[in-house]
Design a protein around this motif. Structure first.
Motif, PDB file in Angstrom:
ATOM      1  N   LEU A   1       0.828  -1.209   0.000  1.00 11.55           N
ATOM      2  CA  LEU A   1       0.000   0.000   0.000  1.00 11.55           C
ATOM      3  C   LEU A   1       0.867   1.265   0.000  1.00 11.55           C
ATOM      4  CD1 LEU A   1      -2.867  -0.966   2.483  1.00 11.55           C
ATOM      5  CD2 LEU A   1      -3.033  -0.656   0.015  1.00 11.55           C
ATOM      6  N   LEU A   2       1.982   1.239   0.711  1.00 10.42           N
ATOM      7  CA  LEU A   2       2.904   2.374   0.699  1.00 10.42           C
ATOM      8  C   LEU A   2       3.468   2.602  -0.702  1.00 10.42           C
ATOM      9  CD1 LEU A   2       4.928   1.914   4.017  1.00 10.42           C
ATOM     10  CD2 LEU A   2       3.507   3.882   3.420  1.00 10.42           C
ATOM     11  N   MET A   3       3.766   1.504  -1.402  1.00 10.80           N
ATOM     12  CA  MET A   3       4.271   1.606  -2.768  1.00 10.80           C
ATOM     13  C   MET A   3       3.226   2.234  -3.683  1.00 10.80           C
ATOM     14  SD  MET A   3       7.405   0.307  -3.045  1.00 10.80           S
ATOM     15  CE  MET A   3       7.564  -0.307  -4.711  1.00 10.80           C
ATOM     16  N   ILE A   4       1.987   1.746  -3.574  1.00 11.06           N
ATOM     17  CA  ILE A   4       0.907   2.276  -4.414  1.00 11.06           C
ATOM     18  C   ILE A   4       0.659   3.753  -4.104  1.00 11.06           C
ATOM     19  CG2 ILE A   4      -1.556   2.100  -4.951  1.00 11.06           C
ATOM     20  CD1 ILE A   4      -1.317  -0.911  -4.361  1.00 11.06           C
ATOM     21  N   ALA A   5       0.620   4.078  -2.803  1.00  8.03           N
ATOM     22  CA  ALA A   5       0.396   5.465  -2.394  1.00  8.03           C
ATOM     23  C   ALA A   5       1.524   6.378  -2.881  1.00  8.03           C
ATOM     24  CB  ALA A   5       0.278   5.546  -0.875  1.00  8.03           C
ATOM     25  N   GLY A   6       2.753   5.893  -2.817  1.00  8.59           N
ATOM     26  CA  GLY A   6       3.893   6.686  -3.263  1.00  8.59           C
ATOM     27  C   GLY A   6       3.868   6.948  -4.763  1.00  8.59           C
ATOM     28  N   ILE A   7       3.481   5.925  -5.534  1.00 11.18           N
ATOM     29  CA  ILE A   7       3.430   6.083  -6.988  1.00 11.18           C
ATOM     30  C   ILE A   7       2.249   6.956  -7.406  1.00 11.18           C
ATOM     31  CG2 ILE A   7       3.086   4.847  -9.165  1.00 11.18           C
ATOM     32  CD1 ILE A   7       4.606   2.484  -7.865  1.00 11.18           C
ATOM     33  N   LEU A   8       1.081   6.674  -6.819  1.00 15.50           N
ATOM     34  CA  LEU A   8      -0.130   7.414  -7.187  1.00 15.50           C
ATOM     35  C   LEU A   8      -0.127   8.835  -6.619  1.00 15.50           C
ATOM     36  CD1 LEU A   8      -3.197   5.009  -6.829  1.00 15.50           C
ATOM     37  CD2 LEU A   8      -2.456   6.205  -8.884  1.00 15.50           C
ATOM     38  N   GLY A   9      -0.008   8.905  -5.292  1.00 13.79           N
ATOM     39  CA  GLY A   9      -0.216  10.172  -4.595  1.00 13.79           C
ATOM     40  C   GLY A   9       0.986  11.077  -4.545  1.00 13.79           C
ATOM     41  N   VAL A  10       2.167  10.562  -4.926  1.00  6.85           N
ATOM     42  CA  VAL A  10       3.361  11.410  -4.906  1.00  6.85           C
ATOM     43  C   VAL A  10       3.956  11.539  -6.310  1.00  6.85           C
ATOM     44  CG1 VAL A  10       5.675  11.738  -3.953  1.00  6.85           C
ATOM     45  CG2 VAL A  10       3.855  10.833  -2.505  1.00  6.85           C
ATOM     46  N   ALA A  11       4.377  10.428  -6.916  1.00  3.37           N
ATOM     47  CA  ALA A  11       5.028  10.494  -8.232  1.00  3.37           C
ATOM     48  C   ALA A  11       4.088  11.063  -9.292  1.00  3.37           C
ATOM     49  CB  ALA A  11       5.521   9.109  -8.634  1.00  3.37           C
ATOM     50  N   ILE A  12       2.947  10.399  -9.503  1.00  2.00           N
ATOM     51  CA  ILE A  12       1.997  10.851 -10.525  1.00  2.00           C
ATOM     52  C   ILE A  12       1.407  12.202 -10.141  1.00  2.00           C
ATOM     53  CG2 ILE A  12      -0.230  10.347 -11.599  1.00  2.00           C
ATOM     54  CD1 ILE A  12       0.487   7.387 -11.466  1.00  2.00           C
ATOM     55  N   ASN A  13       1.073  12.365  -8.855  1.00  2.86           N
ATOM     56  CA  ASN A  13       0.462  13.605  -8.397  1.00  2.86           C
ATOM     57  C   ASN A  13       1.377  14.806  -8.596  1.00  2.86           C
ATOM     58  OD1 ASN A  13       0.074  15.598  -5.847  1.00  2.86           O
ATOM     59  ND2 ASN A  13      -1.904  14.780  -6.478  1.00  2.86           N
ATOM     60  N   HIS A  14       2.631  14.685  -8.183  1.00  6.43           N
ATOM     61  CA  HIS A  14       3.566  15.798  -8.308  1.00  6.43           C
ATOM     62  C   HIS A  14       3.833  16.138  -9.772  1.00  6.43           C
ATOM     63  CE1 HIS A  14       4.209  15.649  -4.046  1.00  6.43           C
ATOM     64  NE2 HIS A  14       5.219  16.503  -4.100  1.00  6.43           N
ATOM     65  N   TYR A  15       4.065  15.107 -10.586  1.00  5.72           N
ATOM     66  CA  TYR A  15       4.358  15.378 -11.998  1.00  5.72           C
ATOM     67  C   TYR A  15       3.165  16.029 -12.700  1.00  5.72           C
ATOM     68  CZ  TYR A  15       4.943  14.829 -16.963  1.00  5.72           C
ATOM     69  OH  TYR A  15       5.004  15.082 -18.311  1.00  5.72           O
ATOM     70  N   SER A  16       1.960  15.456 -12.516  1.00 10.68           N
ATOM     71  CA  SER A  16       0.780  15.996 -13.200  1.00 10.68           C
ATOM     72  C   SER A  16       0.466  17.411 -12.724  1.00 10.68           C
ATOM     73  CB  SER A  16      -0.429  15.075 -12.987  1.00 10.68           C
ATOM     74  OG  SER A  16      -0.751  14.966 -11.605  1.00 10.68           O
ATOM     75  N   PHE A  17       0.753  17.698 -11.444  1.00 12.88           N
ATOM     76  CA  PHE A  17       0.514  19.046 -10.916  1.00 12.88           C
ATOM     77  C   PHE A  17       1.341  20.080 -11.670  1.00 12.88           C
ATOM     78  CE2 PHE A  17       1.815  22.519  -8.089  1.00 12.88           C
ATOM     79  CZ  PHE A  17       0.572  23.040  -7.743  1.00 12.88           C
ATOM     80  N   TYR A  18       2.659  19.852 -11.759  1.00 10.80           N
ATOM     81  CA  TYR A  18       3.522  20.831 -12.420  1.00 10.80           C
ATOM     82  C   TYR A  18       3.314  20.826 -13.930  1.00 10.80           C
ATOM     83  CZ  TYR A  18       5.727  21.218  -7.892  1.00 10.80           C
ATOM     84  OH  TYR A  18       5.933  21.431  -6.557  1.00 10.80           O
ATOM     85  N   ALA A  19       3.046  19.661 -14.502  1.00  9.23           N
ATOM     86  CA  ALA A  19       2.794  19.595 -15.946  1.00  9.23           C
ATOM     87  C   ALA A  19       1.519  20.347 -16.314  1.00  9.23           C
ATOM     88  CB  ALA A  19       2.700  18.135 -16.396  1.00  9.23           C
TER      89      ALA A  19
END
Length: 301
Positions: free
Chosen positions: A68-86
């Motif tokens: 769950l930590l892996m999923i949360a990190g990929i979804l809520g941090v990696a994808i979230n941060h990139y899509s925010f700035y993009a």
């Protein structure tokens, strides 16, 4: 007096979170979105590692928690941060802020689907009103015509990934300290993004003037480090419901800051859409209280 101080601290957190839309719009003129996300995550991980080292190294979790930590990190941090700035490359910070404001409602809808939580008619009315406001904004007023730009789509990805992240974190927080969850999800997000940004990092992002590096570093520490820490510590003093009401000011603050620093004034469509979103959020947040109040009035009459 103590409660007033708490409200001021929490409002300051909301102010800094709203400023991230403006700061992001400035930073994307000097770095690629993925590079901004990577640099900020490096700063956040180092900051959290320094101030929460004891909570991080002594935490234990199961294989399921790790997944769950892996999923949360990929979804809520990696994808979230990139899509925010993009998203800020293609749309205004006002539009991005208004779309992201619906994350609590989408989170509640997902909780309804996953955990079968009860929601009354007032909540569904509020949800419909807010989604109408979002539709008005992302289609630029053309509700019956598909006219959604790349920036609006990326903002929706930011909002959806954040909503899913909140659900996973809420589940993990029953067993794992919030400090450890925050650190490890950010670390996973950093690890997930780094392979995609190594070429860009080495080729075209170093010759940037110092003031922008300073803005990048300080804003990461204040917005994602100190503000998150203060919010988590002070929110319990007034309750999550009262604290969540302050989050509704984030789009309005983003509008003001955008006008002051970017000379971008909100359009009529954005103003109408923001009013619908705010009304819908208030109905969704206080649907239980509104239902109870109407019941009491009927009893009294």
């Amino acid at each position: 007096m103590k409660q007033l101080t708490t409200y001021m601290i929490l409002f300051s957190c909301v102010f800094f979170w709203a400023s991230n839309f403006i700061i992001g719009s400035i930073l994307i003129n000097h770095w690629e979105p993925i590079v901004i996300a990577i640099y900020r995550l490096i700063i956040i991980v180092l900051f959290l590692g320094c101030i929460h080292w004891q909570a991080i190294v002594h935490v234990t979790f199961t294989r399921n928690d790790f997944l769950l930590l892996m999923i949360a990190g990929i979804l809520g941090v990696a994808i979230n941060h990139y899509s925010f700035y993009a998203s800020l490359q293609y749309t205004s910070p006002i539009t991005a802020a208004l779309i992201l404001a619906c994350a609590p409602i989408v989170t509640s809808l997902l909780n309804k689907m996953i955990y079968k939580e009860y929601r009354n008619s007032i909540f569904w009315i509020g949800t419909f009103i807010s989604l109408m406001g979002v539709s008005l904004i992302i289609t630029k007023g053309a509700l019956l015509v598909i006219s959604i730009g790349k920036g609006e789509i990326l903002s929706l990805v930011t909002m959806l990934s954040f909503a899913l992240f909140l659900i996973i974190v809420n589940h993990l927080s029953l067993k794992i300290p919030a400090e450890a969850i925050t650190f490890y999800t950010n670390l996973v997000g950093l690890i997930a993004l780094t392979p995609f940004g190594t070429t860009i990092l080495t080729q075209k992002n170093m010759p940037v003037e110092f003031p922008y590096w300073f803005l990048l570093i300080v804003s990461a520490i204040i917005i994602h480090g100190i503000s998150n820490l203060m919010w988590n510590r002070k929110m319990k003093d007034i309750g999550s419901t009262n604290a969540s009401l302050l989050l509704n000011f984030e789009p309005a603050i983003a509008m003001i800051l955008s006008a002051v620093f970017l000379q971008q004034l909100p359009t009529i469509i954005q103003i109408y859409g923001s009013l619908l979103i705010l009304l819908g959020i208030l109905l969704c947040v206080y649907y239980k209280e509104i239902k109870a109040l109407s019941f009491i009035k009927r009893k009294a009459s």
